[in-house]
Write an enzyme that holds these catalytic residues in place. Sequence first.
Site, PDB file in Angstrom:
ATOM      1  N   ARG A  35       0.890  -1.280  -0.770  1.00  0.00           N
ATOM      2  CA  ARG A  35       1.533  -2.333  -0.097  1.00  0.00           C
ATOM      3  C   ARG A  35       0.493  -3.248   0.670  1.00  0.00           C
ATOM      4  O   ARG A  35      -0.406  -2.764   0.838  1.00  0.00           O
ATOM      5  CB  ARG A  35       2.462  -1.562   0.911  1.00  0.00           C
ATOM      6  CG  ARG A  35       3.676  -0.901   0.260  1.00  0.00           C
ATOM      7  CD  ARG A  35       4.947  -1.776  -0.177  1.00  0.00           C
ATOM      8  NE  ARG A  35       5.952  -1.295  -0.669  1.00  0.00           N
ATOM      9  CZ  ARG A  35       6.173  -0.457  -1.960  1.00  0.00           C
ATOM     10  NH1 ARG A  35       5.309  -0.827  -2.818  1.00  0.00           N
ATOM     11  NH2 ARG A  35       7.261  -0.254  -1.996  1.00  0.00           N
ATOM     12  N   HIS A  83       3.150  -8.466  -7.475  1.00  0.00           N
ATOM     13  CA  HIS A  83       3.664  -7.217  -7.057  1.00  0.00           C
ATOM     14  C   HIS A  83       4.782  -6.862  -8.404  1.00  0.00           C
ATOM     15  O   HIS A  83       5.898  -6.690  -8.186  1.00  0.00           O
ATOM     16  CB  HIS A  83       4.527  -7.194  -5.904  1.00  0.00           C
ATOM     17  CG  HIS A  83       5.052  -6.020  -5.326  1.00  0.00           C
ATOM     18  ND1 HIS A  83       5.452  -5.933  -3.943  1.00  0.00           N
ATOM     19  CD2 HIS A  83       5.027  -4.735  -5.887  1.00  0.00           C
ATOM     20  CE1 HIS A  83       5.689  -4.836  -3.698  1.00  0.00           C
ATOM     21  NE2 HIS A  83       5.565  -3.962  -4.760  1.00  0.00           N
TER      22      HIS A  83
END
Length: 317
Positions: free
Chosen positions: A233, A280
């Site tokens: 993350r 992502h």
Amino acid sequence: MTADVWLPMDPAEIDGLPDASAAGFAYRRWDGRGDYPADPADCALYVVPYMLDPAVAKRPLARMTSLHAVQTLTAGVDSIQDGLRPGPHTGVLLCNARGVHEASTAELALALTLAQLRGIPRFVEGQRNEEWHSGFYPALADRSVLIVGYGAIGAAIEDRLTPFECARVARVARHPRTTERGAVHAFTDLPALLPGADVVILSVPLTEDTRSLADAGFLGRMKDGALLVNVSRGPVVDTKALLAETGQGRLRAALDVTDPEPLPAGHPLWHSPGVLISPHVGGSTSAFLPRAKRLLAAQLTRYAAGEPLGNVVRTVA
């Protein structure tokens, strides 16, 4: 009286789902768009739509007062867990998508590592400009790799590292243990391990313990010329500290996740030297849908039979 199960896809497209009427519940489809399919107060199991704005995904939770479980389709649960509150949600199980994203995320971790080591971004730019960038480039062979976060994804990354003849693979997790491949060190061992790693791959969940884990001190312990790869993350890395290191060319980075995210136009990370960014996409591949459907079929079969659910990462207390 039936209990509702909210699914983000058509239940008819999920092989192996238990018969709803026999199980005593009703399937309701909601992918985050449009009105709710039924009263959220009747929802017993909520499958969170994938790649949905977290604010939208959490919106029905406040009205879901009969919840038993929340099933994410992501490996991490950070985007949804703060929507579950003690009191109305006490005892609710939060389950992640372990088994769905390991292969895809590990593939990307290796792809980003190899692209940066072998100079692929430079070659792409060279082709665009009709320039021939020959010469010697780093290899993954004979390099030392440190995997920070040795859960299912970390282990899958090591599976894919094995054929590349790395000199050493070190592993770090919250709890130390021994595996068939060797020792898994605790986070407290990072200061001693970081200076010896040519490549550091981050695959930790985002928690209060891992937020800004790769801060100025962490990055400062990495050796000159080392590569940081982040497939966890964005907030696991202190962006300002990373820019200080990449800006002077001391470290390189390959990032599938950033902080902020999405990375806005004009952000200095876009153009920092030696930084490769992917948007992502670690888990959003062709492997996602069939694996997600198998997970949902297995979880709902357990649920219908009154058996314990798998992949439980938290119980709201």
